[in-house]
Enzyme design. Structure first.
Site, PDB file in Angstrom:
ATOM      1  N   GLN A 126       0.839  -1.202   0.000  1.00 35.38           N
ATOM      2  CA  GLN A 126       0.000   0.000   0.000  1.00 35.38           C
ATOM      3  C   GLN A 126       0.871   1.248   0.000  1.00 35.38           C
ATOM      4  O   GLN A 126       1.652   1.461   0.928  1.00 35.38           O
ATOM      5  CB  GLN A 126      -0.900  -0.019   1.238  1.00 35.38           C
ATOM      6  CG  GLN A 126      -1.875   1.130   1.355  1.00 35.38           C
ATOM      7  CD  GLN A 126      -2.700   1.017   2.630  1.00 35.38           C
ATOM      8  OE1 GLN A 126      -2.155   0.877   3.718  1.00 35.38           O
ATOM      9  NE2 GLN A 126      -4.010   1.068   2.510  1.00 35.38           N
ATOM     10  N   SER A 129       1.235   6.483   2.857  1.00 35.66           N
ATOM     11  CA  SER A 129       1.953   7.400   3.746  1.00 35.66           C
ATOM     12  C   SER A 129       3.170   8.018   3.066  1.00 35.66           C
ATOM     13  O   SER A 129       3.869   7.356   2.291  1.00 35.66           O
ATOM     14  CB  SER A 129       2.394   6.670   5.019  1.00 35.66           C
ATOM     15  OG  SER A 129       1.282   6.182   5.734  1.00 35.66           O
ATOM     16  N   SER A 171       4.617  -1.510   4.319  1.00 31.89           N
ATOM     17  CA  SER A 171       4.767  -2.906   4.734  1.00 31.89           C
ATOM     18  C   SER A 171       4.857  -3.827   3.520  1.00 31.89           C
ATOM     19  O   SER A 171       4.116  -3.660   2.544  1.00 31.89           O
ATOM     20  CB  SER A 171       3.579  -3.330   5.600  1.00 31.89           C
ATOM     21  OG  SER A 171       3.478  -2.537   6.753  1.00 31.89           O
ATOM     22  N   GLU A 254     -10.242  -2.089   5.229  1.00 27.58           N
ATOM     23  CA  GLU A 254      -9.079  -2.439   6.045  1.00 27.58           C
ATOM     24  C   GLU A 254      -9.470  -2.917   7.432  1.00 27.58           C
ATOM     25  O   GLU A 254      -8.847  -3.812   7.992  1.00 27.58           O
ATOM     26  CB  GLU A 254      -8.136  -1.234   6.159  1.00 27.58           C
ATOM     27  CG  GLU A 254      -6.848  -1.551   6.892  1.00 27.58           C
ATOM     28  CD  GLU A 254      -5.827  -0.433   6.776  1.00 27.58           C
ATOM     29  OE1 GLU A 254      -4.637  -0.717   6.964  1.00 27.58           O
ATOM     30  OE2 GLU A 254      -6.202   0.712   6.492  1.00 27.58           O
ATOM     31  N   SER A 371      -3.790   7.272  13.446  1.00 28.15           N
ATOM     32  CA  SER A 371      -3.413   7.487  14.841  1.00 28.15           C
ATOM     33  C   SER A 371      -4.642   7.713  15.722  1.00 28.15           C
ATOM     34  O   SER A 371      -5.733   8.035  15.244  1.00 28.15           O
ATOM     35  CB  SER A 371      -2.480   8.702  14.951  1.00 28.15           C
ATOM     36  OG  SER A 371      -3.199   9.892  14.655  1.00 28.15           O
ATOM     37  N   ASN A 372      -4.440   7.560  17.042  1.00 29.41           N
ATOM     38  CA  ASN A 372      -5.541   7.797  17.979  1.00 29.41           C
ATOM     39  C   ASN A 372      -6.124   9.199  17.814  1.00 29.41           C
ATOM     40  O   ASN A 372      -7.342   9.393  17.913  1.00 29.41           O
ATOM     41  CB  ASN A 372      -5.047   7.622  19.421  1.00 29.41           C
ATOM     42  CG  ASN A 372      -5.097   6.172  19.868  1.00 29.41           C
ATOM     43  OD1 ASN A 372      -5.319   5.264  19.068  1.00 29.41           O
ATOM     44  ND2 ASN A 372      -4.875   5.950  21.152  1.00 29.41           N
ATOM     45  N   GLU A 373      -5.255  10.173  17.579  1.00 26.22           N
ATOM     46  CA  GLU A 373      -5.725  11.546  17.439  1.00 26.22           C
ATOM     47  C   GLU A 373      -6.644  11.689  16.223  1.00 26.22           C
ATOM     48  O   GLU A 373      -7.691  12.355  16.290  1.00 26.22           O
ATOM     49  CB  GLU A 373      -4.528  12.498  17.325  1.00 26.22           C
ATOM     50  CG  GLU A 373      -3.681  12.606  18.579  1.00 26.22           C
ATOM     51  CD  GLU A 373      -2.778  11.404  18.820  1.00 26.22           C
ATOM     52  OE1 GLU A 373      -2.269  11.256  19.942  1.00 26.22           O
ATOM     53  OE2 GLU A 373      -2.583  10.596  17.879  1.00 26.22           O
TER      54      GLU A 373
END
Length: 392
Positions: A126, A129, A171, A254, A371-373
């Site tokens: 993928q 990022s 990855s 996903e 991310s959590n944010e």
């Protein structure tokens, strides 16, 4: 369609009959932070699964799948996890790109790529990022320009995309043959506009893949550099400029039913940690016991939430699920370090090795995949209707 319980029994028996011999040595291998483990042997196992019709279960029959329901797929992942079967190597193809092509791809793209995903002869990675974007997926600087003669022959003639830029945290790129890449194809465009979703072959002079050394000493992630790399004009999924919509569609695939299988693996980790606490004497500490009980309670809450929402489609449910399991797993890693005591400070320590690796990789659980944010912002803005975050 086969009944869910009958299918569950079929899967359980097949795994018992086939996860033997050389394949038995693969039990428990692979997964986040451990993708490098026995990779080619796991690919052979994955192909064995495919030959038995136990991959791509939710794909429509006309595309080579079995057209099974969410409940069937949950049953498969739960039995697969209970058998401690090795992690599959074609996650990006089977669970992300395949469904994306079925939803957005052309018949030609489906015919060309889906069979090789099904039989695990082509692996994918993928390309989302980027190094200067953080968690801001729309901040894409990788570019792709359509060049060549559009009139030479056919709809796209001799045209092709020329790609320049860099992706990071990719990855499996060093094992994959193809990458689905989000690139900016309209000059001067900003944010979500002007992006396209391209299918790019990695075995070409314009692509360089550099493994990234991790805290664990392994190299599961990569930097991928595109320097005048090429792909065919027809290998854009959806329309040029519509890449954001397609990329978001991929992300909805996903976080799917595999979460319930993941929780079975987490339950095994928790059980093993309880046994470790008993052996080391850490279980005599009331604070450790309390944290282990809280962890077990959190695991049951995660499972209840996943079961309650698996047949429901509503905004934010995947984001809540990601928050739950990421925080839970990070906390388990912290408990594991405290259970080990001073022995947890060295990596090469026999019995404790797996727990140190779990701790190190669990630090990334709250970052990768959103991310959590980011998850909290999405829940706040799109589910609760709160005002958008003020940008500095």
């Amino acid at each position: 369609m086969i009944e869910v319980q009958e299918f569950r029994a079929e899967v359980r028996q097949w795994l018992a009959d086939n996860l033997v011999g050389d394949f038995a040595a693969l039990k428990g291998l692979g997964g986040p932070g451990r993708e490098h483990e026995a990779f080619e042997e796991r690919r052979a196992w994955n192909q064995h699964l495919a030959a038995a019709g136990l991959t791509c279960l939710g794909w429509p029959v006309e595309h080579g799948g079995r057209g099974l329901s969410v409940a069937h797929r949950v049953a498969f992942y739960e039995e697969y996890a209970r058998a401690n079967a090795p992690d599959k190597v074609n996650h990006f193809g089977e669970e992300l790109l395949g469904p994306t092509l079925i939803e957005y791809g052309t018949p030609e793209q489906q015919k060309r790529f889906l069979p090789k995903i099904l039989d695990v002869t082509e692996l994918w990675c993928q390309g989302y990022s980027e190094p200067n974007a953080g968690s801001d997926l729309a901040n894409v600087s990788t570019t792709a320009e359509l060049v060549g003669d559009a009139e030479a022959s056919g709809a796209t003639g001799n045209q092709y995309w020329v790609i320049n830029g860099q992706k990071v945290w990719t990855s499996l790129a060093h094992w994959a043959q193809w990458c689905f890449v989000v690139a900016r194809t309209e000059k001067g465009s900003k944010r979500h506009a002007g992006l396209s979703y391209l299918l790019v072959p990695l075995d070409q002079p314009g692509v360089e893949i550099r493994p990234i050394n991790q805290l664990t000493g392994d190299s599961e992630f990569n930097e991928v550099f595109f320097d005048d790399a090429r792909t065919e004009a027809g290998l854009v999924v959806g329309q040029p400029g519509d890449g954001w919509r397609v990329a978001m569609g991929t992300l909805t695939f996903e976080r799917g039913v595999s979460t319930l299988g993941q929780q079975i693996r987490y339950a095994r980790e928790h059980s093993n940690l309880v046994e470790l606490a008993k052996r080391t004497g850490a279980a005599d500490d009331p604070l450790i016991r309390e944290r282990l009980v809280q962890s077990w309670t959190g695991l049951q809450a995660m499972r209840s939430y996943a079961l309650a929402t698996m047949d429901v489609e509503q905004p934010g449910q995947d984001n809540v699920s990601k928050l739950l399991w990421a925080n839970w797993h990070r906390e388990l890693g912290e408990i594991a370090m405290d259970v080990q005591g001073m022995a947890g400070l060295t990596l090469e320590n026999g019995e404790f090795d797996e727990w140190q690796r779990l701790y190190l990789f669990s630090r990334a659980d709250t970052i990768y995949g959103g991310s959590n944010e980011i998850q909290r912002n999405i829940i706040a803005e799109r589910v609760l209707g709160l005002p958008r975050e003020v940008k500095g």
